[in-house]
Design a protein around this motif. Sequence first.
Motif, mmCIF file in Angstrom:
data_model
loop_
_atom_site.group_PDB
_atom_site.id
_atom_site.type_symbol
_atom_site.label_atom_id
_atom_site.label_comp_id
_atom_site.label_asym_id
_atom_site.label_seq_id
_atom_site.Cartn_x
_atom_site.Cartn_y
_atom_site.Cartn_z
ATOM 1 N N ALA A 56 41.877 -43.498 0.145
ATOM 2 C CA ALA A 56 41.318 -44.033 1.396
ATOM 3 C C ALA A 56 41.400 -45.559 1.439
ATOM 4 N N ASN A 57 41.201 -46.202 0.278
ATOM 5 C CA ASN A 57 41.276 -47.668 0.222
ATOM 6 C C ASN A 57 42.672 -48.180 0.564
ATOM 7 N N TYR A 58 43.696 -47.497 0.020
ATOM 8 C CA TYR A 58 45.080 -47.890 0.337
ATOM 9 C C TYR A 58 45.370 -47.706 1.829
ATOM 10 N N VAL A 59 44.926 -46.570 2.371
ATOM 11 C CA VAL A 59 45.164 -46.292 3.799
ATOM 12 C C VAL A 59 44.517 -47.385 4.652
ATOM 13 N N GLU A 60 43.284 -47.721 4.303
ATOM 14 C CA GLU A 60 42.542 -48.738 5.064
ATOM 15 C C GLU A 60 43.233 -50.100 4.968
ATOM 16 N N ARG A 61 43.650 -50.432 3.758
ATOM 17 C CA ARG A 61 44.313 -51.728 3.544
ATOM 18 C C ARG A 61 45.598 -51.832 4.362
ATOM 19 N N ILE A 62 46.411 -50.758 4.338
ATOM 20 C CA ILE A 62 47.694 -50.782 5.066
ATOM 21 C C ILE A 62 47.462 -50.775 6.577
ATOM 22 N N ARG A 63 46.486 -49.974 7.025
ATOM 23 C CA ARG A 63 46.151 -49.990 8.464
ATOM 24 C C ARG A 63 45.702 -51.360 8.904
ATOM 25 N N GLY A 64 44.942 -52.034 8.028
ATOM 26 C CA GLY A 64 44.489 -53.409 8.330
ATOM 27 C C GLY A 64 45.682 -54.355 8.472
ATOM 28 N N LEU A 65 46.658 -54.224 7.607
ATOM 29 C CA LEU A 65 47.862 -55.071 7.668
ATOM 30 C C LEU A 65 48.645 -54.806 8.950
ATOM 31 N N ILE A 66 48.718 -53.506 9.352
ATOM 32 C CA ILE A 66 49.474 -53.174 10.564
ATOM 33 C C ILE A 66 48.737 -53.703 11.800
ATOM 34 N N GLY A 67 47.396 -53.635 11.743
ATOM 35 C CA GLY A 67 46.601 -54.030 12.897
ATOM 36 C C GLY A 67 46.449 -55.532 13.088
#
Length: 252
Positions: free
Chosen positions: A240-251
């Motif tokens: 979940a942490n990786y998903v959140e981090r990558i979504r943050g970068l995309i956003g």
Amino acid sequence: MSEHTQEVVSVESLAKTYESDRRTVRALSDVNFGVDDGEFVCIVGPSGCGKTTLFRIIAGLEDATAGAVKLDGKPVSGPGTDRGMVFQEYGLFPWRTVAENVAFGLEEQGVEEPQRSARVDEMLQLVGLDGFADAYPKELSGGMKQRVGIARALAVDPELLLMDEPFGAVDAQTRDMLHGELLDIWSETDKTVLFVTHDVEEAVTLADRVVVMAADPGRVREIVTVDIERPRERTDSEFANYVERIRGLIGE
């Protein structure tokens, strides 16, 4: 992640500009990254970040405006059997059986019949379709069609497997199953895989590293190494942490 030494793909200062009468669109600007031998790399990013353009340039289907893509140190100048491709639209020939679809690239390469049949059998076994050699595409589910696409791409023993949203057209349950199968195939064949997706969870499930792109113009924002043992559980907090981090970068 196993230790990779040799870089199979290198994308060097890649740029792509589309010119029209009214305006110039910079689809890609100064894109740089490499993919090591046997590595599984996913590319994600917001829509309009040039993921598909980048994929098409690596595949040799489109030319770059500047920079280069090199495969084993040699510049890519067009499509070649050193790259196997799997697309979201299955691209199977409806008039050919499963076995005949898988054999297509081997026929193009002039591989002789007995050897060709043996290779097709081997590939169908690899993707779990050995009982469907004589079936036609219309008789298969979406997941099965995509397995035929993977078998066809691998039959010619490419250096690099290029996948553009290959599971975008199948339902979530089938997609999860195909993820597991693809990772099994990847570990069995030691192929280098470059996989384009808009699904961040899919990228974290599959990849050794995730190339996160930004838009306007398309460029690499960050490359994230996913340091979790496989198989990976989506319910896991680290996942979940990786998903959140990558979504943050995309956003951003």
